[in-house]
Design an enzyme around this catalytic site. Structure first.
Site, PDB file in Angstrom:
ATOM      1  N   THR A  79      34.499  17.606  17.438  1.00 53.67           N
ATOM      2  CA  THR A  79      33.636  18.497  18.222  1.00 53.67           C
ATOM      3  C   THR A  79      33.383  19.792  17.457  1.00 53.67           C
ATOM      4  O   THR A  79      32.260  20.311  17.434  1.00 53.67           O
ATOM      5  CB  THR A  79      34.283  18.795  19.587  1.00 53.67           C
ATOM      6  N   GLU A 115      50.585  41.834  48.800  1.00 53.04           N
ATOM      7  CA  GLU A 115      51.187  42.516  49.945  1.00 53.04           C
ATOM      8  C   GLU A 115      51.185  44.034  49.753  1.00 53.04           C
ATOM      9  O   GLU A 115      50.947  44.791  50.696  1.00 53.04           O
ATOM     10  CB  GLU A 115      52.626  42.033  50.165  1.00 53.04           C
TER      11      GLU A 115
END
Length: 347
Positions: A202, A53
């Protein structure tokens, strides 16, 4: 499409410019309209900087027009003092008579108070324009505040015959299943989410950097599961190049500025514990990239919001099988020879 919807759509478009840079604040766009013409617009760019705004009002060249204008904003204007003053006060001070809001802010310090303050000041306030789209825009922010956990995105790539990793390989590096365009898209996603999470295997198998080197933007916070401290200083995730949180059962580690250790019990409640740790660290979104055990544990615990699944043309014949997810995809895309399916969890 109504007039209100037209301008609210523009607010959403503007807000998306802040994706990946506004944490812990929401994505917000704002448009100011005078007699059917946009005279100002803006979006929130970064926490601590002016809100949407404020940027919209500041962009208006002839401030006298504000007294006859309508301000559109995708999320309820704030009514509290944070790092910046309340946007409600700005709207009131500039005597903008009409305020159109996409959706109510669930954040406890706002939660309807902004709308109430504007109404009490005599503003004509309309709420709920493109509400579903505005809620989708801030799915990360809303999930964090309403469910007390981050928005969880699962991502993996599987071969045409259903594997995510080969049975064996010669070096500690990823074996690519998808094409370079799909991989670049994944790096774009990494810039949009606050964190990225992987399991121990991983890291041990692929030694990934978990950064966004193939796309311009912020690197995500790395979240690494390392139950017994198997990951040594030789791995990229311990290079201190970006903030990394290790979740472990071991209590022998000392946290530093960019290498933080959090303790959890690696039992059937681990996924919930991970969510609690990420919430404590104010992480609003996480993309989980592997491996199979980690991904499947979140699926089985029903702790996920979205899954993005690539299927490449490669075949492995054997190896680590892909996670199993139920339901039908809500969207599908072709990226050259790769197929991308998007799943949503509505439970």
């Amino acid at each position: 499409m109504t007039t209100h919807e037209f301008y609210m759509k523009r607010c959403i478009e503007l807000a998306k410019n802040g994706l990946g840079t506004t944490y812990p604040n929401p994505l917000v766009g704002s448009v100011i309209v005078h007699e059917g013409r946009i005279i100002g617009e803006g979006w929130h760019k970064k926490a601590g900087e002016p809100h949407a705004e404020v940027n919209a009002v500041n962009s208006v060249k002839n401030k006298s027009l504000l007294k006859e204008a309508t301000i559109y904003v995708s999320l309820e204007p704030c009514s509290h003092f944070g790092k910046t003053p309340p946007c409600c006060d700005l709207i009131i001070a500039n005597e903008i008579p009409n305020v159109v809001v996409g959706t109510v802010d669930p954040f406890a310090k706002v939660a309807g108070n902004g709308i109430k303050k504007l109404v009490e000041s005599g503003k004509n306030v309309t709420v709920g324009i493109l509400e579903d789209e505005c809620n989708e825009l801030n799915k990360r922010f809303f999930t964090f505040h309403q469910k007390k956990r981050p928005y969880i995105i699962l991502k993996w790539a599987e071969t045409a015959d259903g594997f995510i990793a080969p049975l064996s390989k010669e070096e500690k590096a990823p074996v690519w299943i998808t094409n370079p365009y799909s991989r670049q898209l994944v790096h774009k996603w990494r810039t949009e989410e606050q964190a990225i999470l992987v399991g121990t295997n991983t890291v041990l198998d692929d030694n990934p950097k978990l950064d966004a080197r193939d796309f311009s933007g912020n690197n995500p916070i790395r979240i690494v599961l390392d139950k017994s401290g198997k990951i040594s200083e030789n791995y990229h995730v311990k290079d201190n190049s970006q903030k990394t949180i290790f979740i472990t059962e071991s209590e022998n580690f000392i946290s530093t500025e960019n290498c933080i250790y959090e303790n959890a019990i690696f039992d059937i409640h681990l996924t919930s514990s991970i969510c609690d740790i990420l919430y404590k660290n104010e992480i609003q979104s996480v993309i989980i990239e592997g491996g199979n055990t980690t991904l499947q544990s979140f699926i089985d615990a029903n702790l996920w919001d979205e899954a993005r699944v690539f299927k490449g043309q490669t075949t492995f014949q054997n190896g680590t099988t892909a996670p199993i997810i139920s339901g039908n995809p809500v969207a599908g895309f072709d990226i050259m020879n790769d197929e991308l399916k998007i799943f949503k969890n509505y439970d």
